[in-house]
Scaffold this motif. Structure first.
Motif, PDB file in Angstrom:
ATOM      1  N   GLY A  60       0.337  -1.204  -0.146  1.00 29.81           N
ATOM      2  CA  GLY A  60       0.040   0.073  -0.574  1.00 29.81           C
ATOM      3  C   GLY A  60       1.265   1.500   0.002  1.00 29.81           C
ATOM      4  O   GLY A  60       1.728   1.341  -0.406  1.00 29.81           O
ATOM      5  N   ILE A  61       0.319   2.169   0.434  1.00 26.93           N
ATOM      6  CA  ILE A  61       0.914   3.793   1.000  1.00 26.93           C
ATOM      7  C   ILE A  61       2.689   3.286   2.072  1.00 26.93           C
ATOM      8  O   ILE A  61       2.067   3.176   2.673  1.00 26.93           O
ATOM      9  N   GLN A  62       3.473   3.407   1.169  1.00 28.13           N
ATOM     10  CA  GLN A  62       4.816   3.703   1.841  1.00 28.13           C
ATOM     11  C   GLN A  62       5.414   5.053   1.890  1.00 28.13           C
ATOM     12  O   GLN A  62       5.281   5.426   0.468  1.00 28.13           O
ATOM     13  N   LEU A  63       6.029   5.945   2.985  1.00 23.97           N
ATOM     14  CA  LEU A  63       6.840   6.723   3.023  1.00 23.97           C
ATOM     15  C   LEU A  63       8.409   6.093   2.714  1.00 23.97           C
ATOM     16  O   LEU A  63       9.231   5.679   4.041  1.00 23.97           O
ATOM     17  N   PHE A  73      25.216   5.652   9.300  1.00 24.51           N
ATOM     18  CA  PHE A  73      23.541   6.485   8.787  1.00 24.51           C
ATOM     19  C   PHE A  73      22.873   6.128   9.945  1.00 24.51           C
ATOM     20  O   PHE A  73      23.051   4.621  10.169  1.00 24.51           O
ATOM     21  N   LYS A  74      22.306   6.844  11.055  1.00 32.19           N
ATOM     22  CA  LYS A  74      20.773   6.221  11.688  1.00 32.19           C
ATOM     23  C   LYS A  74      19.969   7.388  11.404  1.00 32.19           C
ATOM     24  O   LYS A  74      20.578   8.823  11.190  1.00 32.19           O
ATOM     25  N   ILE A  75      19.153   7.608  11.527  1.00 35.25           N
ATOM     26  CA  ILE A  75      17.565   8.310  11.247  1.00 35.25           C
ATOM     27  C   ILE A  75      16.980   7.583  11.954  1.00 35.25           C
ATOM     28  O   ILE A  75      15.884   6.494  12.355  1.00 35.25           O
ATOM     29  N   PHE A  76      16.161   8.976  13.179  1.00 34.66           N
ATOM     30  CA  PHE A  76      15.734   8.564  13.683  1.00 34.66           C
ATOM     31  C   PHE A  76      14.323  10.076  13.824  1.00 34.66           C
ATOM     32  O   PHE A  76      14.328  11.062  13.136  1.00 34.66           O
ATOM     33  N   CYS A  77      13.001   9.385  13.568  1.00 38.39           N
ATOM     34  CA  CYS A  77      11.727   9.940  13.845  1.00 38.39           C
ATOM     35  C   CYS A  77      10.586   9.468  14.852  1.00 38.39           C
ATOM     36  O   CYS A  77      10.709   8.316  15.194  1.00 38.39           O
ATOM     37  N   PRO A  78      10.171  10.361  15.507  1.00 39.53           N
ATOM     38  CA  PRO A  78       9.901  10.805  16.820  1.00 39.53           C
ATOM     39  C   PRO A  78       8.167  10.642  16.174  1.00 39.53           C
ATOM     40  O   PRO A  78       7.594  11.874  15.415  1.00 39.53           O
ATOM     41  N   ALA A  79       7.573   9.464  17.140  1.00 37.25           N
ATOM     42  CA  ALA A  79       5.702   9.602  16.577  1.00 37.25           C
ATOM     43  C   ALA A  79       5.418  10.847  17.006  1.00 37.25           C
ATOM     44  O   ALA A  79       5.501  11.538  18.842  1.00 37.25           O
ATOM     45  N   ARG A  80       4.037  12.217  16.929  1.00 39.72           N
ATOM     46  CA  ARG A  80       3.853  12.937  17.353  1.00 39.72           C
ATOM     47  C   ARG A  80       3.116  12.607  18.376  1.00 39.72           C
ATOM     48  O   ARG A  80       2.604  12.827  20.064  1.00 39.72           O
ATOM     49  N   GLY A  81       2.356  11.229  18.574  1.00 41.64           N
ATOM     50  CA  GLY A  81       0.901  10.895  20.095  1.00 41.64           C
ATOM     51  C   GLY A  81       0.510  10.445  19.195  1.00 41.64           C
ATOM     52  O   GLY A  81      -0.532  10.037  18.548  1.00 41.64           O
ATOM     53  N   PRO A  82      -0.903   9.797  20.083  1.00 47.34           N
ATOM     54  CA  PRO A  82      -0.605   9.206  21.405  1.00 47.34           C
ATOM     55  C   PRO A  82       0.857   8.024  22.298  1.00 47.34           C
ATOM     56  O   PRO A  82       0.335   8.214  23.508  1.00 47.34           O
ATOM     57  N   SER A  83       0.716   7.317  21.009  1.00 50.14           N
ATOM     58  CA  SER A  83       1.948   6.767  21.036  1.00 50.14           C
ATOM     59  C   SER A  83       3.269   6.825  22.110  1.00 50.14           C
ATOM     60  O   SER A  83       4.145   6.271  22.694  1.00 50.14           O
ATOM     61  N   TRP A 105      15.025   4.140   3.487  1.00 53.35           N
ATOM     62  CA  TRP A 105      14.186   3.078   3.455  1.00 53.35           C
ATOM     63  C   TRP A 105      12.581   2.981   3.304  1.00 53.35           C
ATOM     64  O   TRP A 105      12.383   4.590   3.225  1.00 53.35           O
ATOM     65  N   ARG A 106      11.516   2.243   2.779  1.00 49.68           N
ATOM     66  CA  ARG A 106      10.696   2.326   2.852  1.00 49.68           C
ATOM     67  C   ARG A 106       9.222   2.026   3.673  1.00 49.68           C
ATOM     68  O   ARG A 106       9.743   1.456   4.031  1.00 49.68           O
ATOM     69  N   SER A 107       9.136   2.678   4.314  1.00 52.09           N
ATOM     70  CA  SER A 107       7.816   2.793   5.940  1.00 52.09           C
ATOM     71  C   SER A 107       6.538   2.457   5.263  1.00 52.09           C
ATOM     72  O   SER A 107       6.037   3.180   5.143  1.00 52.09           O
ATOM     73  N   SER A 108       6.121   1.432   6.584  1.00 49.62           N
ATOM     74  CA  SER A 108       4.357   1.457   6.343  1.00 49.62           C
ATOM     75  C   SER A 108       4.705   1.915   7.756  1.00 49.62           C
ATOM     76  O   SER A 108       3.247   2.760   7.806  1.00 49.62           O
ATOM     77  N   SER A 109       4.941   2.265   8.493  1.00 48.85           N
ATOM     78  CA  SER A 109       4.623   2.821   9.988  1.00 48.85           C
ATOM     79  C   SER A 109       4.987   4.435  10.594  1.00 48.85           C
ATOM     80  O   SER A 109       3.876   4.601  10.443  1.00 48.85           O
ATOM     81  N   LEU A 110       5.153   5.046   8.934  1.00 46.12           N
ATOM     82  CA  LEU A 110       5.623   6.631   9.255  1.00 46.12           C
ATOM     83  C   LEU A 110       4.186   6.928   8.668  1.00 46.12           C
ATOM     84  O   LEU A 110       4.012   7.931   8.932  1.00 46.12           O
ATOM     85  N   CYS A 111       3.180   6.379   7.993  1.00 44.19           N
ATOM     86  CA  CYS A 111       2.123   6.591   7.692  1.00 44.19           C
ATOM     87  C   CYS A 111       0.938   6.672   8.673  1.00 44.19           C
ATOM     88  O   CYS A 111      -0.279   6.919   7.578  1.00 44.19           O
ATOM     89  N   ASP A 144      -1.902   6.806  11.948  1.00 38.68           N
ATOM     90  CA  ASP A 144      -1.794   8.390  12.180  1.00 38.68           C
ATOM     91  C   ASP A 144      -1.179   8.887  13.894  1.00 38.68           C
ATOM     92  O   ASP A 144      -1.219  10.394  13.469  1.00 38.68           O
ATOM     93  N   ASP A 145      -0.142   8.187  13.850  1.00 36.12           N
ATOM     94  CA  ASP A 145       0.343   8.509  15.403  1.00 36.12           C
ATOM     95  C   ASP A 145       1.496   9.783  14.842  1.00 36.12           C
ATOM     96  O   ASP A 145       2.553  10.803  15.748  1.00 36.12           O
ATOM     97  N   TYR A 146       1.978   9.039  13.259  1.00 41.92           N
ATOM     98  CA  TYR A 146       2.706   9.783  12.943  1.00 41.92           C
ATOM     99  C   TYR A 146       2.582  11.107  11.791  1.00 41.92           C
ATOM    100  O   TYR A 146       2.809  12.547  11.873  1.00 41.92           O
ATOM    101  N   LEU A 147       1.739  10.948  11.140  1.00 40.54           N
ATOM    102  CA  LEU A 147       0.925  12.115  10.526  1.00 40.54           C
ATOM    103  C   LEU A 147      -0.088  12.785  10.986  1.00 40.54           C
ATOM    104  O   LEU A 147      -0.596  13.978  10.430  1.00 40.54           O
ATOM    105  N   LEU A 148      -1.140  12.154  12.376  1.00 38.36           N
ATOM    106  CA  LEU A 148      -1.998  13.388  12.298  1.00 38.36           C
ATOM    107  C   LEU A 148      -1.736  14.430  13.122  1.00 38.36           C
ATOM    108  O   LEU A 148      -0.619  14.907  13.759  1.00 38.36           O
ATOM    109  N   ASP A 149      -2.475  15.228  13.194  1.00 43.10           N
ATOM    110  CA  ASP A 149      -2.351  16.900  13.577  1.00 43.10           C
ATOM    111  C   ASP A 149      -2.836  16.291  15.627  1.00 43.10           C
ATOM    112  O   ASP A 149      -3.618  15.770  15.870  1.00 43.10           O
TER     113      ASP A 149
END
Length: 701
Positions: free
Chosen positions: A553-556, A629-639, A660-666, A668-673
């Motif tokens: 599906g959709i990946q980032l 290299f390492k790339i870190f991406c924190p989720a906005r929440g609520p997790s 990388w192509r990641s499904s998890s970054l798509c 809600d925890d990462y993209l929702l306001d």
């Protein structure tokens, strides 16, 4: 070297259990219209059942088959000639269950009818029932195990944990007796977590953790972090600590409302956040400025408190003098701080370490001396940590010569001593020159520089930098891999375990952070680039790209990109203040980004640096470089989950990228306001959007 992440949905096999879970989220008030409309069908089914021999009802039979497949069992019932098909009315089943739970709760727990065991706790007798308590592992072991309590009718419970309260204990008992609609409030969640952990009510513990994670914000994060690190409740404490740490790493630098939290944060945790590779800060110089501002204010607070204690112990001051002293500095607020009223209409809140004054005019000399001694010891311990922050937690080797010069002249107003030790800055400049010499003397066909070793460098002074040996993705391991994820190279992990030979870098890695706005609106295959950053003779940046695949599906896509070679003659090349978009589409621009870092001191320093040609800028003529290299991406929440993409060394030619192509970054925890799940959050402005923040750490080999 592409790792695809897929979020899997876990579906329970037992549909009856699922009904119980759904039961708490629906309106359980009986609908009179449904009752009247189904009355005829119910009466007909009842008449048919009267002609059958007496057997256990299907509902009770289902409750006994906990490990079976409920769907198959229902099919067996439907196909049986003994039982008629059950009425297809889920609401009726839920009403019956609710009626049963209400009956057990009111008659059993509240009234104590038919009690066969009495639990004494908090100076109160609870008339309970063994058959109900047996469902809980704690009470089951207590009442059926080889203990003296198993044969007693009256059992007294004593709790050593001060967080366990009577109200929380009664809520926990209510859960056992079918009170499933109890709303957990943030004001009671900590005591309830402690009680549920003691009684081994894991589902209640998970509910408490969910409430805490949703309530992490500027004025609560220190409170929850202190609680989780002071009281260990297994994986639940770890999750809270991990989430608080991730929140501080994501929001700490550019959320002005979070600044007071760093003034009350324990010094050790302040160091862990500042030194973390996951800490979102645009450049290493900005990391230094952040640490400088926080430590300077903390020292002022400690000095004012020490003066206050000295004045009280001298017995030469009245409360008017104390109030005048308290107005000299603005103290941060904390949910656990005692409140001291110094005027009829105004109250000040002080950190937990402040002295709580009594209403009488004086205290005993021994008490005052003890308090002063305790505060003095705390100040000494904090100063040791502050020294470690400016010595090891910040990597000066990749700063420009002009930035190092500015830091060397930067003194603390309280101590009149430079924040960073002079020898640290000189070592950093020497390492910078050494690395430049290796790069400029390398042939164009050279890929590696020979700047790694299989042994820890003897000059590392306890800090060393391990090079990743595999390509992996870690999700939610900010705490479980604490020594790996926190502390920029100061690792206590078992070197080489399951990963072959371990290599260490002879030079500190390079760190920077970027932010992408309106990611949810990003079009498919559209690339959005960050601003460029200079490292070791090349300009680097990041870009993201949405990709749609048939299976995932959709990946980032998240990529590190070797952009170009800098022009040493350009006065603006490699500016550390650059964080704006390069070739960034208007839809991905972030309004007000430049204002985020504009304080009078910072803008003055950078204005001077950016207008000069820097000695520290040069070009790497090699066609291909080898970089990890390492790339870190924190989720906005609520997790508040922290995702890390880790890459072993790869070859980067000019205009080449790896990622990388990641499904998890798509998700809600990462993209929702944040406003979508927390309308009370004060950190969200009208310009807030679905942004992704990335922190990058990288190094040549």
């Amino acid at each position: 070297m592409t790792s695809n992440l897929v979020k899997e949905d876990n579906i329970a096999d037992n549909e009856f259990t699922q009904l119980l879970e759904d039961f708490t989220s629906v309106n359980l008030t009986p609908n009179l219209d449904n009752i009247s409309s189904n009355h005829a069908a119910t009466s007909t089914a009842a008449q048919q059942n009267r002609t059958l021999p007496f057997t256990m009802s299907p509902l009770l039979t289902l409750t006994q088959k906990e490990s079976g497949n409920t769907r198959d069992y229902i099919n067996d019932i439907v196909s049986s000639s003994v039982y008629p098909p059950p009425a297809q009315d889920p609401q009726r089943v839920l009403r019956q269950m609710m009626s049963l739970c209400k009956h057990i709760y009111s008659r059993g727990l509240i009234e104590g009818s038919g009690s066969d065991v009495t639990i004494k706790a908090f100076d109160k007798d609870y008339h309970l029932h063994r058959i109900v308590l047996y469902q809980n592992s704690y009470f089951s072991v207590l009442l059926e195990g080889p203990w003296k309590e198993s044969g007693q009718k009256d059992i007294e419970l004593r709790f050593d944990d001060e967080n366990i309260t009577r109200d929380a204990f009664e809520i926990a008992l209510g859960r056992l007796y079918g009170r499933l609609d109890e709303v957990i409030l943030p004001s009671q969640v900590l005591s309830l977590l402690a009680t549920a952990s003691f009684l081994d009510l894991q589902d209640l513990c998970e509910m408490c953790v969910e409430v805490i994670l949703r309530d992490i914000k500027e004025d609560t994060v220190v409170h929850y972090l202190t609680f989780a690190t002071s009281h260990f409740y297994g994986a639940h404490s770890e999750k809270i600590t991990e989430s608080c740490f991730t929140y501080l790493c994501r929001e700490g630098f550019d959320n002005l409302r979070l600044k007071p939290a760093f003034l009350t944060l324990p010094a050790e945790w302040l160091k862990r956040v500042i030194e973390s590779d996951a800490f979102w800060v645009p450049s290493e110089y900005e990391r230094y400025l952040f640490a400088r501002d926080v430590v300077s204010k903390r020292r002022k607070i400690a000095m004012t408190e020490q003066k206050r204690h000295n004045l009280v112990s001298s017995s030469l001051v009245n409360y008017t003098d104390l109030n005048n002293l308290s107005s000299d500095i603005s103290f941060p607020t904390s949910p656990t701080s005692p409140t001291i009223t110094n005027s009829p209409n105004k109250a000040k809140r002080f950190p937990d370490t402040s002295f709580s004054y009594h209403t009488r005019r004086s205290a005993s000399v021994s008490t005052l001396n003890s308090i002063c001694s305790s505060n003095s010891l705390q100040t000494e311990n904090d100063e040791v940590i502050y020294t470690a922050i400016f010595t090891y937690a910040i990597y000066y080797a990749h700063m420009t010569f002009e930035e190092l010069t500015a830091i060397s002249h930067d003194c603390d107003s309280t101590t009149n001593v430079p924040f960073a030790p002079e020898y640290v800055l000189k070592d950093a400049l020497w390492h910078q020159i050494d690395l430049r010499n290796k790069i400029e003397n390398a042939a164009e066909t050279d890929v590696t520089l020979g700047i790694s070793s299989s042994e820890i460098p003897p000059s590392s002074t306890g800090v060393h930098f391990e090079i990743p040996s595999d390509d992996t993705t870690h999700i939610g391991e900010a705490l479980t891999g604490l020594d790996d994820m926190i502390g920029g190279g100061t690792k206590a992990m078992k070197d080489g375990e399951g990963r072959g030979s371990v290599e260490y870098s002879l030079f500190a890695p390079f760190r920077f952070s970027v932010e992408f706005a309106d990611v949810a609106k990003l079009k498919e295959k559209q690339r959005v680039y960050s601003g460029t950053k200079f490292y070791a003779g090349s300009n680097w940046n990041m870009y993201i790209q949405k990709i749609k695949t048939p299976r995932k599906g959709i990946q980032l896509g998240v990529y590190l990109h070797r952009h170009s070679m800098p022009d040493p003659n350009s006065s603006s090349s490699g500016s550390t203040m650059v964080n704006g978009p390069a070739n960034k589409s208007p839809s991905s621009s972030s309004p007000g980004t430049e204002e985020r870092y504009t304080t009078s001191t910072r803008s003055t320093i950078h204005m001077k640096i950016n207008n000069e040609k820097s000695f520290s800028r040069y070009a790497d003529k090699r066609k291909t470089v080898r970089t990890w290299f390492k790339i870190f991406c924190p989720a906005r929440g609520p997790s508040h989950v922290l995702t890390q993409f880790q890459s072993s060394p790869d070859n980067f030619a000019l205009m080449q990228s790896w990622g990388w192509r990641s499904s998890s970054l798509c998700q809600d925890d990462y993209l929702l306001d944040v406003r979508d799940y927390d309308n009370s959050s004060s950190s969200i402005t009208t310009n807030s959007s679905s942004t992704l923040k990335f922190s990058v750490v990288m190094g040549h080999v």
